[in-house]
Design an enzyme around this catalytic site. Sequence first.
Site, PDB file in Angstrom:
ATOM      1  N   ARG A  91      -2.299   8.630  10.582  1.00 50.36           N
ATOM      2  CA  ARG A  91      -3.312   7.626  10.807  1.00 50.36           C
ATOM      3  C   ARG A  91      -3.605   7.124  12.326  1.00 50.36           C
ATOM      4  O   ARG A  91      -4.780   7.048  12.653  1.00 50.36           O
ATOM      5  CB  ARG A  91      -3.146   6.209   9.784  1.00 50.36           C
ATOM      6  CG  ARG A  91      -3.561   6.237   8.428  1.00 50.36           C
ATOM      7  CD  ARG A  91      -2.562   5.749   7.324  1.00 50.36           C
ATOM      8  NE  ARG A  91      -2.938   4.195   7.418  1.00 50.36           N
ATOM      9  CZ  ARG A  91      -2.110   3.153   6.810  1.00 50.36           C
ATOM     10  NH1 ARG A  91      -0.931   3.595   6.556  1.00 50.36           N
ATOM     11  NH2 ARG A  91      -2.358   2.111   7.026  1.00 50.36           N
ATOM     12  N   ARG A 145       0.950  -1.187  -0.114  1.00 54.82           N
ATOM     13  CA  ARG A 145      -0.013   0.069  -0.229  1.00 54.82           C
ATOM     14  C   ARG A 145       0.874   1.219  -0.082  1.00 54.82           C
ATOM     15  O   ARG A 145       1.648   1.182   0.730  1.00 54.82           O
ATOM     16  CB  ARG A 145      -0.785   0.037   1.137  1.00 54.82           C
ATOM     17  CG  ARG A 145      -2.199  -0.809   0.980  1.00 54.82           C
ATOM     18  CD  ARG A 145      -2.974  -1.156   2.255  1.00 54.82           C
ATOM     19  NE  ARG A 145      -3.220   0.198   2.808  1.00 54.82           N
ATOM     20  CZ  ARG A 145      -4.109   0.280   4.040  1.00 54.82           C
ATOM     21  NH1 ARG A 145      -4.795  -0.972   4.527  1.00 54.82           N
ATOM     22  NH2 ARG A 145      -4.345   1.357   4.687  1.00 54.82           N
TER      23      ARG A 145
END
Length: 215
Positions: A172, A161
Site C-alpha cells: 500500500r 482490518r
Amino acid sequence: MNIILLGPPGAGKGTQARILVEEHGLVQLSTGDMLRAAKTSGTDLGNKVADVMARGDLVTDDIVIGLIAEQLDGEAGEKGLIFDGFPRTLAQADALEDLLDKKGKELDAVVEMRVDDDALVERISGRFTCANCGEVYHDKTKPTSQDGVCDKCGSTEFVRRADDNAESVRVRLSSYYRNTAPLIGYYHAKGKLRPVDGLGEVDEVARDIRKALGV
Ligand code: ADP
Ligand code: AMP
C-alpha cells in the site's frame, strides 16, 4: 465546502474526517469503507475486489469512480463533502473534477497529511475500529477510555482490518508513492493544496486542518 484528505495509508484521514463531520456537518465519502462494506455484504463487487484489497493493490479506477458517482447522485450530492482515500490516481482526480462539475460543485481544498513511513507502520499496526459506529482507535495512541467499550456508541465489538498486516502495508505504501503522490503536484498546480503536519496528536492535527481550511 468540498475537500479531499490526501495522504498515505495510516496518515489519519479517517480520524480527521470524522472530526470534520462532527464539527461542520460534512459527509465523509471513503471509498475504502464503501469497498469493505461491499465485501462484508458479499455483493458481486465485494467478491471481485476482495483479493486485490487483501494484497494492498489498488482497485480499478472505473470501480471506485462508479462508487463516488453513485454517492454524488444520491443524498450526499446535496451536502458538503470530504473525500477520504479518493482520488488515488490521476485518472480518478480527473474523473472527480468532471463529476463535481456536472453537479455544479467545486473542490475547495486538498489537505495533504504528511506523516513519515515509520509512524505510518506504527499507526496501522495498532489500528482497530468500532464494529458498530466505525470510530477509529489505536492500541497505544487512542485506546478506548473503558477497556473494550466504544467511547462513542458503547458497543463492545471491534474489528481489525485484514489488510493491516506488514506485507499489505508495504504494498500500500509503495502504491501510494507510485500512484497517489503525483496528485500532490496536480493539486498544487491548481492552487488547492494545503499541506499539514500529520505527526502531532489528533487534536493538534485537527487544529492545523481548521487553520489550513480557514474554518
Ligand atoms: P487513514 O484513514 O489515513 O488510513 P486512520 O485515521 O485510520 O488513517 O488512522 C490510522 C491509525 O492511526 C488509527 O489507529 C488512528 O487511531 C491512529 N491515529 C490517527 N491520527 C493519529 C495521530 N495524530 N497521532 C497518533 N495516532 C493517530
Ligand atoms: P483505505 O480504507 O482507504 O485504506 O482503502 C483500503 C483498500 O481499498 C485499498 O488498499 C485499495 O485496495 C482499495 N481502495 C480504496 N480506495 C481506493 C481508490 N480510490 N482507488 C483504488 N483502490 C482503492
